[in-house]
Every structure is written in structure tokens, then in C-alpha cells.
Design an enzyme around this catalytic site. Structure first.
Site, PDB file in Angstrom:
ATOM      1  CG  ASN A  19      -1.720   1.226   1.414  1.00  0.00           C
ATOM      2  OD1 ASN A  19      -1.809   2.046   0.499  1.00  0.00           O
ATOM      3  ND2 ASN A  19      -2.329   1.389   2.585  1.00  0.00           N
ATOM      4  CE  LYS A  21      -0.318   3.437   4.633  1.00  0.00           C
ATOM      5  NZ  LYS A  21      -0.282   3.589   6.078  1.00  0.00           N
ATOM      6  CG  HIS A 105      -5.973   2.080   4.971  1.00  0.00           C
ATOM      7  ND1 HIS A 105      -5.576   3.091   5.825  1.00  0.00           N
ATOM      8  CD2 HIS A 105      -4.953   1.195   4.930  1.00  0.00           C
ATOM      9  CE1 HIS A 105      -4.350   2.814   6.259  1.00  0.00           C
ATOM     10  NE2 HIS A 105      -3.960   1.666   5.736  1.00  0.00           N
ATOM     11  CD  GLU A 107      -3.141   5.773   6.455  1.00  0.00           C
ATOM     12  OE1 GLU A 107      -3.071   5.801   5.218  1.00  0.00           O
ATOM     13  OE2 GLU A 107      -2.251   5.282   7.180  1.00  0.00           O
ATOM     14  CD  GLU A 177      -3.707  -2.251   7.340  1.00  0.00           C
ATOM     15  OE1 GLU A 177      -2.615  -2.543   6.859  1.00  0.00           O
ATOM     16  OE2 GLU A 177      -4.295  -1.183   7.105  1.00  0.00           O
ATOM     17  N   GLY A 183       2.242   2.553  10.723  1.00  0.00           N
ATOM     18  CA  GLY A 183       3.224   3.623  10.552  1.00  0.00           C
ATOM     19  C   GLY A 183       3.880   4.084  11.835  1.00  0.00           C
ATOM     20  CB  SER A 223       4.916  -1.430  12.177  1.00  0.00           C
ATOM     21  OG  SER A 223       4.534  -0.072  12.333  1.00  0.00           O
TER      22      SER A 223
HETATM   23  P1  PGA Z   1       2.614   0.450   7.685  1.00  0.00           P
HETATM   24  O1  PGA Z   1       1.170   0.670   7.001  1.00  0.00           O
HETATM   25  O2  PGA Z   1       3.178  -0.839   7.155  1.00  0.00           O
HETATM   26  O3  PGA Z   1       3.423   1.650   7.263  1.00  0.00           O
HETATM   27  O4  PGA Z   1       2.396   0.403   9.155  1.00  0.00           O
HETATM   28  C1  PGA Z   1       0.302  -0.406   6.779  1.00  0.00           C
HETATM   29  C2  PGA Z   1      -0.981   0.100   6.175  1.00  0.00           C
HETATM   30  O5  PGA Z   1      -1.456   1.178   6.567  1.00  0.00           O
HETATM   31  O6  PGA Z   1      -1.593  -0.551   5.291  1.00  0.00           O
END
Ligand code: PGA
Length: 264
Positions: A19, A21, A105, A107, A177, A183, A223
């Protein structure tokens, strides 16, 4: 007596999805994809998906021609077309040879107000257009600390899957998640992740029966990195990863694909 989590895990091919983003221009995305396909482009023991921003779908698609790596989008609108300024439909994604789409997601839920009801509409629209949804669910830190993790995951999963037919469910990929792990560098422990993955599979079993529930891939996201992936991917109900930060560089992403191959 055997329980669902003791069934052979080989029935689910591991899947690693990147992903990106809001990162990478069309040119940068194509360059990154070139590096990825040079190393794992024809690998079929594991499913690999890259999800660039909309503006890089076309350039990345060209690099993926003839490769096993699939193309995903990060979002879409539930309607077919119309007066929805700034939005992209399932049909438009299909025209770019997109096969997967990340939906719900955290976000999107947090910054763009996406509700469970909206995520459900998108899941149904994706399936109706033969796109595989990568449906994201997960609790916030406050919810985990309040002991609400399973309740939140249950509500999100059941709401998003409302109206999804038994013959469609194996096209759905679920990504657990935990919001506090995205992140942040804070990865869920393998026990925390496995507990929720097994719980999601039990929800699927209640909705669709054990045989179908055993075929649905449940990814971990938050992460995930080459260093922590082997342990996570060894869990019986963790079928791959949705990767943010570590998908932005070829080396770490390829190492994750290799970790999934090793765990297969
Ligand atoms: P990350 O993001 O691996 O940077 O924690 C995962 C995601 O949001 O899909």
C-alpha cells in the site's frame, strides 16, 4: 478433534500487498515496480500485489505486463459513474487492469469519514465488478485499551460483508490492521495478531461455514517489516501482509515476498 485453525494452511496461498499510500509519481512508481519484478516478478508460490496511487496505475501496469505481480488500487467510489467530483469508479479501475482494491483503510475511515455502511457499499460494488476487495478492519489504541478490540473488529467485519454471497466470499481478502500499529513502528505481538485473525476466521465460519472460511485470506498490516514478518507469517491464521512503509523500497518489499515464500 481438529479445530479450523489446525487445518492445513496450504489451502490459502500467502499474499503480500504493498500500500504505497500518497507516495510515488508515475515515473517513480514504474521504477520501483521494475526493481520488484526483476526479483519476484514471475513468482507464483505467493500472490504479490502493488497498490500505487491512481496517477501511477497506468505506468505501473505497463511494467507489470506479463508478470505475476498484480495491480491494486487504494480506494474507489461505490457508484458506477456520475456527479462525484474527484472520485474513481470500479469500472475505471478495471479499465486499467486493476484486480484488487483496498477498501475501508483506517486512514480513509479516520480522515475521510468512511463509515461501515459506506465500506459495505464499496465492497459490494468491487465484487460486482470482479475486483477483489482488500477489506481493512482494526481497532484504535483507545479501543484496545478499553478491551473493545474483538467487538470493534466484529462490527466492522460483519457490516462490511453484509450482502456478500457465499460464492463471493473467497474473493474477499481481509486485512487486520490495528490502527495503533500503522506507521508507528509498533507491531502487534504475534499472539495479539493471531488472536484477532482466528477471531475473524470464526466470524467468517459463523457467516459462511468452515469450508469457505478456511479459504479466505486474512492479512496482517501495521509496521510489518522483513525482521518481524517470519514470526507473523508462521501463525496459522496469518495469510500475508498489507505493507505500508516497507513497500516503498524494493529491497524491503522483495524481502517480505521472500519471507512469505519461506513461510508457505
Ligand atoms: P505500515 O502501514 O506498514 O506503514 O504500518 C500499513 C498500512 O497502513 O496498510
Amino acid at each position: 478433534m481438529s479445530t479450523p485453525t489446525q487445518s492445513p494452511i496450504q489451502i490459502r496461498r500467502k499474499l503480500i500487498a504493498g500500500n504505497w499510500k500518497m507516495n510515488k509519481t508515475a515515473a517513480d512508481g514504474a521504477a520501483l515496480t521494475k526493481e520488484i519484478v526483476e526479483q519476484v516478478g514471475r513468482e507464483t508460490a505467493v500472490d504479490t500485489v502493488v497498490c500505487p496511487p491512481f496517477t501511477a496505475l497506468e505506468s505501473v501496469r505497463h511494467v507489470l505486463e506479463g508478470q505475476a505481480v498484480k495491480l491494486g488500487a487504494q480506494n474507489m467510489h461505490a457508484e458506477k459513474n456520475g456527479a462525484f467530483t474527484g472520485e474513481i469508479s470500479a469500472e475505471m479501475l478495471r479499465a486499467h487492469y486493476v484486480t484488487h482494491v483496498i477498501l475501508g483503510h483506517s486512514e480513509r475511515r479516520q480522515y475521510f469519514g468512511e463509515t461501515d455502511a459506506l465500506v459495505n457499499k464499496k465492497v459490494l460494488a468491487a465484487l460486482a465488478n470482479e475486483l477483489r476487495p482488500i477489506l481493512c478492519v482494526g481497532e484504535t489504541l483507545a479501543e484496545r485499551e478499553g478491551g473493545k478490540t474483538l467487538e470493534v473488529v466484529k462490527t466492522q467485519t460483519e457490516a462490511a460483508l453484509a450482502g456478500v454471497k457465499p460464492e463471493q466470499i473467497t474473493s474477499v481478502i481481509i486485512a487486520y490492521e490495528p490502527v495503533w500499529a500503522i506507521g508507528t513502528g509498533k507491531v502487534a505481538t504475534t499472539a495479539q495478531a493471531q488472536e484477532v485473525h482466528a477471531f475473524i476466521r470464526s466470524l467468517l465460519t459463523a457467516l459462511y461455514g468452515a469450508a469457505l472460511a478456511q479459504k479466505v485470506r486474512i492479512l496482517y498490516g501495521g509496521s510489518m517489516k522483513p525482521a518481524n514478518a517470519p514470526e507473523l507469517l508462521a501463525q496459522p491464521d496469518i495469510d500475508g501482509g498489507l505493507i505500508g512503509g516497507a513497500s516503498l523500497e524494493a529491497k524491503s518489499f522483495v524481502d517480505l515476498v521472500k519471507a512469505a515464500m519461506a513461510a508457505s
